[in-house]
Motif scaffolding. Structure first.
Motif, short mmCIF file in Angstrom:
data_model
loop_
_atom_site.label_atom_id
_atom_site.label_comp_id
_atom_site.label_asym_id
_atom_site.label_seq_id
_atom_site.Cartn_x
_atom_site.Cartn_y
_atom_site.Cartn_z
N GLY A 1 12.11 24.07 70.49
CA GLY A 1 11.29 22.88 69.73
C GLY A 1 9.84 23.04 69.02
O GLY A 1 9.23 21.90 68.42
N ARG A 2 8.83 24.00 69.67
CA ARG A 2 7.73 24.39 69.75
C ARG A 2 6.99 25.11 68.62
O ARG A 2 8.41 25.74 68.96
N ILE A 3 6.60 25.63 67.91
CA ILE A 3 5.91 26.59 67.72
C ILE A 3 5.52 27.59 68.97
O ILE A 3 4.48 27.77 68.97
N ALA A 4 6.11 29.08 68.36
CA ALA A 4 5.31 30.40 69.73
C ALA A 4 4.96 31.14 69.33
O ALA A 4 4.38 31.05 69.52
N ALA A 5 4.30 31.36 67.69
CA ALA A 5 3.47 31.82 66.63
C ALA A 5 3.24 31.74 65.38
O ALA A 5 3.95 30.67 64.85
N ILE A 6 1.66 31.71 65.42
CA ILE A 6 1.70 31.82 64.05
C ILE A 6 0.95 32.88 63.77
O ILE A 6 -0.04 33.13 64.10
N LEU B 1 -2.07 18.46 67.65
CA LEU B 1 -1.68 20.06 67.30
C LEU B 1 -0.70 20.57 69.07
O LEU B 1 -0.54 21.42 68.59
N SER B 2 -1.89 20.07 69.49
CA SER B 2 -1.82 20.43 71.43
C SER B 2 -0.17 20.76 71.42
O SER B 2 0.95 21.12 72.42
N THR B 3 0.12 19.30 71.03
CA THR B 3 2.21 19.13 71.50
C THR B 3 2.60 19.67 70.52
O THR B 3 4.02 19.62 70.63
N LEU B 4 2.47 20.50 69.40
CA LEU B 4 2.94 20.75 68.31
C LEU B 4 3.35 22.89 68.98
O LEU B 4 4.60 23.29 68.74
N GLY C 1 -2.61 31.18 74.65
CA GLY C 1 -1.56 30.74 74.87
C GLY C 1 -2.24 29.13 74.13
O GLY C 1 -2.86 29.49 73.41
N ARG C 2 -1.02 28.07 73.93
CA ARG C 2 -1.66 27.21 73.54
C ARG C 2 -3.50 26.79 73.35
O ARG C 2 -3.97 26.20 72.60
N ALA D 1 4.72 22.03 58.44
CA ALA D 1 4.59 21.38 58.16
C ALA D 1 3.57 19.98 58.64
O ALA D 1 2.56 19.63 58.53
N ALA D 2 4.16 19.14 60.05
CA ALA D 2 3.12 18.63 60.58
C ALA D 2 1.89 19.26 61.69
O ALA D 2 1.03 19.17 61.87
N PHE D 3 2.36 20.82 61.91
CA PHE D 3 1.26 21.33 62.72
C PHE D 3 -0.16 21.44 60.83
O PHE D 3 -1.60 20.57 61.12
#
Length: 293
Positions: free
Chosen positions: A274-279, A193-196, A220-221, A179-181
């Motif tokens: 605690g961050r997003i690894a893949a979308i 976005l970058s922090t997530l 990569g981020r 949801a935050a993304f």
């Protein structure tokens, strides 16, 4: 036996196995629609051969597996010519319901790993390691010797040893990340976005040449943020979302979103930090026929 009673007995025996057959076929083919077609083909064969079969479950698993192998072999050239990254057809479940599938067994990462296997390797691995069939039964299904089946299983495990993630992140935390993304993307908040995102995060978008999508995997981020920033600058991306429904997509927290050109699915794989690894974004309309947009 009365014909009506015989037909009912055949139908009842098949329906008792349908959920298992559907799960097997989806993992084999990576497509909800193709899995349904394969199971329907198994039903047609069952109506001709089912009466008198001693073990309906084993017979139907054999038939479905062989049908899936035939489909995989026939689709080899088509898959090789696919435009851009390929993703499995999304398996969508409401977040509010208990999952019907084990998340690690339908995760995009796992299904993509299965894609690296030959049809026979995939069948052996799924039948033995996922569906708990013994090697003798698998050998009978594939018409191979038991030693050959064991060798296929060993080879398959080497390819996908680390591909079945253990979901250590709670569903609540995964949903919060997703949801935050979406909120940050809709608002054009690239710093947020970058922090997530994990530093080595990836974004895979599948348009299949039918809708706009990145033709390579973003790795990569910085790469992911640049893509999203470019979409926002051009007036595209998630700022054009008309509607978004929270769903469980291949075991991940995600969204079914409605855009001007139709629906798409976005699934978020949480990472260990605690961050997003893949979308994973599926935009190909041929893979979204079962999605209500």
């Amino acid at each position: 036996m009365d014909a009506a009673l015989s037909n009912k007995a055949l139908a009842d025996a098949f329906e008792a196995q349908r959920p298992r057959l559907q799960r097997l076929a989806y993992r084999m083919l990576g497509s909800v629609a193709e899995a349904q077609d394969a199971v329907q083909d198994a039903w047609l064969r069952w109506t001709k051969a089912g009466e008198g079969v001693a073990d309906p479950g084993a017979w139907l698993v054999r038939a479905t597996t062989r049908l899936c192998i035939d489909r995989l072999r026939a689709a080899k050239a088509e898959r090789a010519a696919y435009r851009g990254p390929w993703l499995p057809e999304p398996l969508i479940e409401p977040l509010t319901q208990d999952p019907l599938e084990r998340a690690e067994d339908v995760s995009v990462a796992f299904l993509l790993a299965l894609e690296r296997l030959s049809p026979l390797e995939r069948a052996v691995f799924l039948l033995h390691d996922v569906f708990d069939e013994d090697y003798a039964a698998v050998a009978e299904t594939l018409e191979r010797t038991e030693p050959a089946v064991r060798q296929l299983a060993s080879r398959a495990r080497e390819h996908i040893r680390d591909a079945r993630p253990r979901f250590s992140v709670s569903q609540e935390e995964a949903s919060r990340l997703a949801a935050a993304f979406m909120a940050a993307a809709a608002n054009g908040d690239m710093a947020g976005l970058s922090t997530l995102l994990a530093e080595d995060a990836v974004l895979v978008s599948d348009g299949g040449g039918k809708r706009k999508a990145a033709l390579r995997v973003m790795v990569g981020r910085a790469d992911v943020v640049r893509l999203l920033e470019g979409l926002a600058w051009r007036g595209g991306g998630l700022g054009r979302v008309r509607d978004a429904k929270t769903m469980r997509i291949n075991g991940y927290a995600g969204f079914v979103v409605t855009l001007e050109e139709g629906p798409e699915t976005i699934a978020f794989q949480p990472g260990e930090d605690g961050r997003i690894a893949a979308i994973y974004m599926v935009r190909n309309p041929e893979k979204l026929s079962h999605v209500e947009g």
